[in-house]
Design a protein around this motif. Structure first.
Motif, PDB file in Angstrom:
ATOM      1  N   ASP A  70       0.819  -1.209   0.000  1.00  0.00           N
ATOM      2  CA  ASP A  70       0.000   0.000   0.000  1.00  0.00           C
ATOM      3  C   ASP A  70       0.853   1.258   0.000  1.00  0.00           C
ATOM      4  O   ASP A  70       0.573   2.223  -0.729  1.00  0.00           O
ATOM      5  N   ALA A  71       1.896   1.267   0.814  1.00  0.00           N
ATOM      6  CA  ALA A  71       2.782   2.435   0.863  1.00  0.00           C
ATOM      7  C   ALA A  71       3.477   2.633  -0.484  1.00  0.00           C
ATOM      8  O   ALA A  71       3.593   3.761  -0.978  1.00  0.00           O
ATOM      9  N   PHE A  72       3.921   1.541  -1.071  1.00  0.00           N
ATOM     10  CA  PHE A  72       4.573   1.615  -2.378  1.00  0.00           C
ATOM     11  C   PHE A  72       3.604   2.141  -3.429  1.00  0.00           C
ATOM     12  O   PHE A  72       3.945   3.021  -4.226  1.00  0.00           O
ATOM     13  N   LEU A  73       2.373   1.622  -3.432  1.00  0.00           N
ATOM     14  CA  LEU A  73       1.373   2.063  -4.409  1.00  0.00           C
ATOM     15  C   LEU A  73       1.021   3.532  -4.213  1.00  0.00           C
ATOM     16  O   LEU A  73       0.863   4.269  -5.192  1.00  0.00           O
ATOM     17  N   ASP A  74       0.881   3.961  -2.958  1.00  0.00           N
ATOM     18  CA  ASP A  74       0.591   5.366  -2.694  1.00  0.00           C
ATOM     19  C   ASP A  74       1.705   6.261  -3.234  1.00  0.00           C
ATOM     20  O   ASP A  74       1.449   7.272  -3.881  1.00  0.00           O
ATOM     21  N   GLU A  75       2.936   5.866  -2.958  1.00  0.00           N
ATOM     22  CA  GLU A  75       4.074   6.654  -3.407  1.00  0.00           C
ATOM     23  C   GLU A  75       4.141   6.690  -4.929  1.00  0.00           C
ATOM     24  O   GLU A  75       4.278   7.755  -5.531  1.00  0.00           O
ATOM     25  N   LYS A  76       4.000   5.535  -5.543  1.00  0.00           N
ATOM     26  CA  LYS A  76       4.111   5.463  -7.001  1.00  0.00           C
ATOM     27  C   LYS A  76       2.897   6.095  -7.685  1.00  0.00           C
ATOM     28  O   LYS A  76       3.037   6.679  -8.746  1.00  0.00           O
ATOM     29  N   SER A  77       1.714   5.959  -7.084  1.00  0.00           N
ATOM     30  CA  SER A  77       0.528   6.540  -7.727  1.00  0.00           C
ATOM     31  C   SER A  77       0.626   8.060  -7.723  1.00  0.00           C
ATOM     32  O   SER A  77       0.285   8.704  -8.714  1.00  0.00           O
ATOM     33  N   ASP A  78       1.098   8.640  -6.625  1.00  0.00           N
ATOM     34  CA  ASP A  78       1.292  10.093  -6.591  1.00  0.00           C
ATOM     35  C   ASP A  78       2.299  10.529  -7.654  1.00  0.00           C
ATOM     36  O   ASP A  78       2.100  11.538  -8.334  1.00  0.00           O
TER      37      ASP A  78
END
Length: 154
Positions: free
Chosen positions: A84-92
């Motif tokens: 989730d943290a990775f996806l949040d970072e990459k999605s931003d």
């Protein structure tokens, strides 16, 4: 797409596959998971040379190591949080790089549109009022001009 993008997509695919596997495992009573059992013996043609004279062959060592891990107590919470943290970072990062619109952007745009629409309606009312007032004044001026012309003729 650069090298980091390819790695990020690969990691996302692996993470999604792991999550799907654990979802199926936890939601299906018939599905017992993949068979991870290692046979006690290997075919005689396979010789890794790991028995070391102790009488314990390689297959039993591997099976013992695998069986040490209790898969039923394996928690995906920490793994899910990292994903989730990775996806949040990459999605931003993707939103910024590709200039994508988010729900917040769309709701702000909708609020601006509603406000603008109200402003246009108010402006139309004011223009109509001004037009009516101006038409009344023009009619009054026409009447006065007509009266002056009539006086000149007489």
């Amino acid at each position: 797409m650069d090298f980091l993008g390819v790695i990020a997509i690969f990691i996302l695919i692996v993470a999604i596959l792991c999550l799907v596997y654990y979802f199926i495992l936890s939601n299906s009573g018939d599905f017992k998971g993949f068979n991870l059992n290692v046979p006690n013996t290997l075919p005689k043609s396979v010789n890794f040379g790991f028995d070391g004279g102790s009488g314990e062959n390689f297959a039993s060592k591997v099976k013992g190591k695998i069986n040490e891990y209790d898969v039923s107590s394996f928690s995906t919470d920490a793994f899910s949080k990292k994903i989730d943290a990775f996806l949040d970072e990459k999605s931003d990062q993707l939103i910024e790089e590709w200039s994508l619109a988010t729900k917040n952007d769309l709701s702000a745009l909708e609020k601006k549109w509603v406000s603008t629409n109200r402003s246009i309606e108010d402006l139309e009312k004011r223009v109509d009022e001004f037009s009516d007032y101006t038409n009344e004044r023009l009619d009054s001026l026409d009447e006065r001009i007509q009266a002056i012309e009539d006086d000149k003729k007489n």
